[in-house]
Design an enzyme around this catalytic site. Structure first.
Site, PDB file in Angstrom:
ATOM      1  N   GLY A 207       8.155  -1.044 -10.414  1.00 51.30           N
ATOM      2  CA  GLY A 207       8.266  -0.404  -8.803  1.00 51.30           C
ATOM      3  C   GLY A 207       6.603   0.036  -8.593  1.00 51.30           C
ATOM      4  O   GLY A 207       5.629  -0.158  -9.323  1.00 51.30           O
ATOM      5  N   PRO A 208       6.428   0.493  -7.259  1.00 54.39           N
ATOM      6  CA  PRO A 208       5.230   0.756  -6.747  1.00 54.39           C
ATOM      7  C   PRO A 208       4.534   2.018  -7.545  1.00 54.39           C
ATOM      8  O   PRO A 208       5.301   2.666  -8.306  1.00 54.39           O
ATOM      9  CB  PRO A 208       5.411   1.283  -5.213  1.00 54.39           C
ATOM     10  CG  PRO A 208       6.980   0.713  -5.085  1.00 54.39           C
ATOM     11  CD  PRO A 208       7.607   0.718  -6.404  1.00 54.39           C
ATOM     12  N   PRO A 209       3.373   2.309  -7.283  1.00 51.64           N
ATOM     13  CA  PRO A 209       2.707   3.329  -8.185  1.00 51.64           C
ATOM     14  C   PRO A 209       3.126   4.484  -7.525  1.00 51.64           C
ATOM     15  O   PRO A 209       3.591   4.771  -6.393  1.00 51.64           O
ATOM     16  CB  PRO A 209       1.115   3.058  -7.726  1.00 51.64           C
ATOM     17  CG  PRO A 209       0.904   1.646  -7.300  1.00 51.64           C
ATOM     18  CD  PRO A 209       2.419   1.336  -6.808  1.00 51.64           C
ATOM     19  N   GLY A 210       3.336   5.494  -8.504  1.00 52.69           N
ATOM     20  CA  GLY A 210       3.822   6.958  -8.192  1.00 52.69           C
ATOM     21  C   GLY A 210       5.264   7.144  -7.929  1.00 52.69           C
ATOM     22  O   GLY A 210       5.630   8.324  -7.586  1.00 52.69           O
ATOM     23  N   THR A 211       5.964   6.289  -8.278  1.00 48.19           N
ATOM     24  CA  THR A 211       7.545   6.525  -8.318  1.00 48.19           C
ATOM     25  C   THR A 211       7.976   7.109  -9.608  1.00 48.19           C
ATOM     26  O   THR A 211       9.108   7.328  -9.261  1.00 48.19           O
ATOM     27  CB  THR A 211       8.071   5.183  -8.049  1.00 48.19           C
ATOM     28  OG1 THR A 211       7.744   4.031  -8.937  1.00 48.19           O
ATOM     29  CG2 THR A 211       7.757   4.580  -6.871  1.00 48.19           C
ATOM     30  N   THR A 214       6.525   6.356 -15.705  1.00 50.61           N
ATOM     31  CA  THR A 214       5.927   7.130 -16.922  1.00 50.61           C
ATOM     32  C   THR A 214       6.977   8.505 -17.184  1.00 50.61           C
ATOM     33  O   THR A 214       7.350   8.758 -18.149  1.00 50.61           O
ATOM     34  CB  THR A 214       4.414   7.554 -16.619  1.00 50.61           C
ATOM     35  OG1 THR A 214       3.916   6.504 -16.712  1.00 50.61           O
ATOM     36  CG2 THR A 214       4.158   8.310 -18.197  1.00 50.61           C
ATOM     37  N   HIS A 429      -4.033   8.863  25.938  1.00 45.15           N
ATOM     38  CA  HIS A 429      -3.650   8.068  25.005  1.00 45.15           C
ATOM     39  C   HIS A 429      -2.469   8.204  23.986  1.00 45.15           C
ATOM     40  O   HIS A 429      -1.640   7.396  24.110  1.00 45.15           O
ATOM     41  CB  HIS A 429      -4.998   7.666  23.885  1.00 45.15           C
ATOM     42  CG  HIS A 429      -4.649   6.507  22.981  1.00 45.15           C
ATOM     43  ND1 HIS A 429      -5.340   5.241  23.020  1.00 45.15           N
ATOM     44  CD2 HIS A 429      -4.034   6.430  21.891  1.00 45.15           C
ATOM     45  CE1 HIS A 429      -5.052   4.732  22.094  1.00 45.15           C
ATOM     46  NE2 HIS A 429      -4.172   5.321  21.292  1.00 45.15           N
ATOM     47  N   GLU A 430      -2.480   9.346  23.519  1.00 45.66           N
ATOM     48  CA  GLU A 430      -1.366   9.822  22.819  1.00 45.66           C
ATOM     49  C   GLU A 430       0.023   9.981  23.634  1.00 45.66           C
ATOM     50  O   GLU A 430       1.016   9.601  23.252  1.00 45.66           O
ATOM     51  CB  GLU A 430      -1.703  11.142  22.115  1.00 45.66           C
ATOM     52  CG  GLU A 430      -2.922  11.031  20.991  1.00 45.66           C
ATOM     53  CD  GLU A 430      -2.740   9.865  20.091  1.00 45.66           C
ATOM     54  OE1 GLU A 430      -1.622   9.819  19.790  1.00 45.66           O
ATOM     55  OE2 GLU A 430      -3.631   9.493  19.481  1.00 45.66           O
ATOM     56  N   HIS A 433       1.535   6.849  24.153  1.00 48.13           N
ATOM     57  CA  HIS A 433       2.528   6.321  22.845  1.00 48.13           C
ATOM     58  C   HIS A 433       3.790   6.852  23.080  1.00 48.13           C
ATOM     59  O   HIS A 433       4.777   6.350  23.068  1.00 48.13           O
ATOM     60  CB  HIS A 433       1.799   6.747  21.596  1.00 48.13           C
ATOM     61  CG  HIS A 433       0.659   5.839  21.209  1.00 48.13           C
ATOM     62  ND1 HIS A 433       0.872   4.539  20.958  1.00 48.13           N
ATOM     63  CD2 HIS A 433      -0.605   6.195  20.742  1.00 48.13           C
ATOM     64  CE1 HIS A 433      -0.266   3.859  20.751  1.00 48.13           C
ATOM     65  NE2 HIS A 433      -1.272   5.089  20.592  1.00 48.13           N
TER      66      HIS A 433
END
Length: 614
Positions: A207-211, A214, A429-430, A433
């Site tokens: 899986g991805p890091p931090g999931t 360990t 600009h915001e 969006h």
């Protein structure tokens, strides 16, 4: 271990180097220092100086077969030597000249002094040098004993030391379910033995890091109440070839002695990469370590209760021999949590801090789509730190929402100096969006708009939060998202008639979305359902590479241009139709600096004035 050779041989080279240095010093440098003021002259010169009365003292050295003499001139600091000749008149000449003279008879050194200088002193010097070199090697190898080669560095925990259980793991229900069977087998092996089932030798957490890979392994050990060996894949690879394989043998030997137990190898891709013939012979140390790991996993008896757990976020790089059944029988995905999983993770971490009542964890979970468990834990900690900074005793909803923005966009730059005109451009600009998003079907609702600068470099941002968890995205939703990303630049062009650098991140995201839609999702008629791009590392960088010809790649670029251009034109059309609301909302944002999605929609849905503001 008997099969591990004691690697003292490399130290011999250092001993030889030290001996060579000493020999060179004794043969060349030391005599040069001793004889720096000694000058050799001919015997005739000696006789001339003696006849002229320019010699003060003479010493006959039988052992060197030479004559050393000092000049009578006090300013001359040299010591002169000459070869001793067969001269029977030498003594009478010395007496006639009136100089003091003497003779140094040869003397044999004593046995004790010869033993000390020839044997004992060099051995002592070499032992001291060896100790110093050994300590230097120990420091370079991580501070351990340099001679403890082949010993595993695995940290061993008993159940009470891990302190983890499945209650500490949230958002990974499928992974916990797959690992629960291993725990049950370790508790009740007879139940499985009756039907002939065997314990899986290994389980690979991917899986991805931090999931939480360990954390899951520690929770399995805690639930099973068995010893837990934890080691990183990089700790097997050492500076000496063969040491990694020795450490693998020692690790499995210790595990067999403490069975039932769990062996956890974190970042197994450090030693488990695919074997190939790249380079000059490849990486011998890593390949030997991998071969030893494969052999040990084939050799140990899984029925004794030794389970191998491993974790990686690069499964595509692992060797196929390592992944086959009989070694790692199970591959357990530990993916990024969904909406319910993020909410559960937040509740687990919020139990460790003091909080106010009625916190809306669901709202925070919806705002953190794509966040890992480690990032969510960091957000909770940031919220607690913010509560302390503001002088409160408990974490509030506002703390959590600000922590989400801090992790995503960085801290607020309260001291940033921005001119009035630039601030006005950022506001339009915001709002551009947000307005484009609100006027399209299929866009996520606007949650918050701000023009407060952040440390990540953002001068402002518009946050959209989905009302639910979307697993799939339609073509219309992707096109709407691209149009929303172009809305900021479209607002600058509509109001100010210019372009600024503030749209750089929007352009990058829009281009990436358009390219993904064309090359990987098959959402264009021109290329149909043909994969034109492949992902290299799905869990890490997400980098991709084209798998088509150069001509097709050029056509892909043209298709990307068309998608972005059409989305940009759509955003310009929406803003020109709603110029009055664009002015009204931008003025309100300039005044407040931060507005909520409710305030935005209230102004947007308010009846327009009779005259459109220019």
């Amino acid at each position: 271990m008997k099969d591990v050779k004691n690697p003292r041989k490399p130290l011999i080279y250092y001993y030889l180097i030290a001996m060579l240095v000493i020999m060179v010093f004794n043969a060349m440098i030391y005599p040069m220092l001793i004889n720096r003021n000694v000058e050799n002259v001919e015997y005739s010169t000696f006789l001339t100086m003696l006849a002229d009365g320019r010699i003060k003292a003479v010493e006959v050295q039988d052992q060197e077969n030479s004559i050393a003499f000092l000049p009578s001139d006090e300013e001359d600091k040299h010591v002169y030597t000459t070869v001793m000749m067969d001269d029977p008149q030498l003594t009478s000449r010395l007496e006639k000249a009136g100089v003091s003279f003497g003779r140094v008879a040869p003397r044999e050194p004593s046995f004790l002094s010869q033993l000390l200088t020839t044997w004992i002193l060099p051995i002592v010097i070499f032992v001291v040098i060896g100790q110093l070199l050994g300590r230097m090697l120990a420091k370079r190898m991580g501070g351990g004993n340099a001679m403890s080669f082949g010993k595993s560095n695995a940290k061993v925990y008993v159940a009470a030391q891990t302190g983890k259980s499945f209650a500490d793991v949230a958002g990974q229900d499928e992974a916990k379910e797959a690992l629960t069977e291993i725990v049950d087998f370790l508790h009740n092996p007879e139940k499985y033995a009756q039907i002939g089932a065997r314990l899986p030798k290994g389980a690979l957490l991917v899986g991805p890091p931090g999931t939480g890979k360990t954390l899951l392994a520690q929770a399995v050990a805690g639930e099973a109440s068995v010893p837990f060996f934890s080691i990183s894949g990089s700790e097997f690879v050492e500076m000496f070839v063969g040491m990694g394989a020795a450490r693998v043998r020692d690790l499995f030997k210790q595990a067999a002695e403490k069975a039932p137990c769990i062996v956890f190898i974190d970042e197994i891709d450090a030693i488990g990469k695919k074997r190939d013939s790249a380079g000059l012979g490849g990486n011998d140390e890593r390949e030997q370590t991998l071969n030893q790991l494969l052999t040990e996993m084939d050799g140990f008896d899984g029925s004794r209760g030794v389970v191998i757990l491993a974790a990686t976020n690069r499964p595509e790089t692992l060797d196929k021999a390592l992944l086959r059944p009989g070694r790692f029988d199970r591959r357990i995905p530990v993916e990024l949590p969904d909406l319910a999983g993020r909410e559960a993770i937040l509740r687990v971490h919020l139990q460790k801090v003091r909080t106010e009542e009625n916190l809306d964890c669901n709202a925070v979970a919806r705002a953190t789509s794509g966040a890992s468990g480690a990032e969510l834990a960091n957000m909770v900690n940031e919220a607690a730190l913010r509560a302390v900074r503001t002088g409160r005793q408990a974490v509030s909803q506002q703390d959590l929402e600000e922590a989400v923005e801090t992790v995503i966009a960085g801290y607020q730059r309260k001291g940033a100096v921005i001119s009035r005109r630039e601030k006005e451009i950022v506001a339009y600009h915001e709002i551009g969006h947000a307005l484009v998003a609100a006027k399209q079907s299929g866009s996520d609702p606007v949650h918050k708009i701000t023009i407060v600068p952040r440390t990540s470099g953002a001068l402002g941002y518009t946050m959209q939060v989905s009302e639910g968890e979307n697993v799939l995205m339609s073509r219309e939703e992707i096109l709407a998202k691209i149009a929303t990303l172009t809305g900021g630049r479209a607002a600058e062009e509509t109001i100010f008639g210019t372009m600024t650098s503030g749209a750089s991140n929007d352009i990058e995201q829009a281009t990436k979305l358009a390219r993904t839609m064309i090359t990987r999702l098959g959402m264009t008629e021109e290329f149909d359902m043909v994969a034109l791009e492949t992902e290299n590392s799905g869990y890490l960088s997400g980098d991709t590479s084209l798998i088509c010809s150069a001509e097709t790649g050029a056509k892909v670029d043209e298709a990307v241009f068309r998608v972005i251009r059409e989305a940009h034109r759509k955003a310009l059309g929406i803003l020109r139709e709603n110029t009055g609301k664009l002015h009204e909302l931008a003025a309100y944002l300039l005044e407040k600096e931060t507005i909520t999605g409710e305030e935005f929609m209230e102004i947007l849905n308010r009846p327009a004035p009779d005259k459109t503001e220019g």
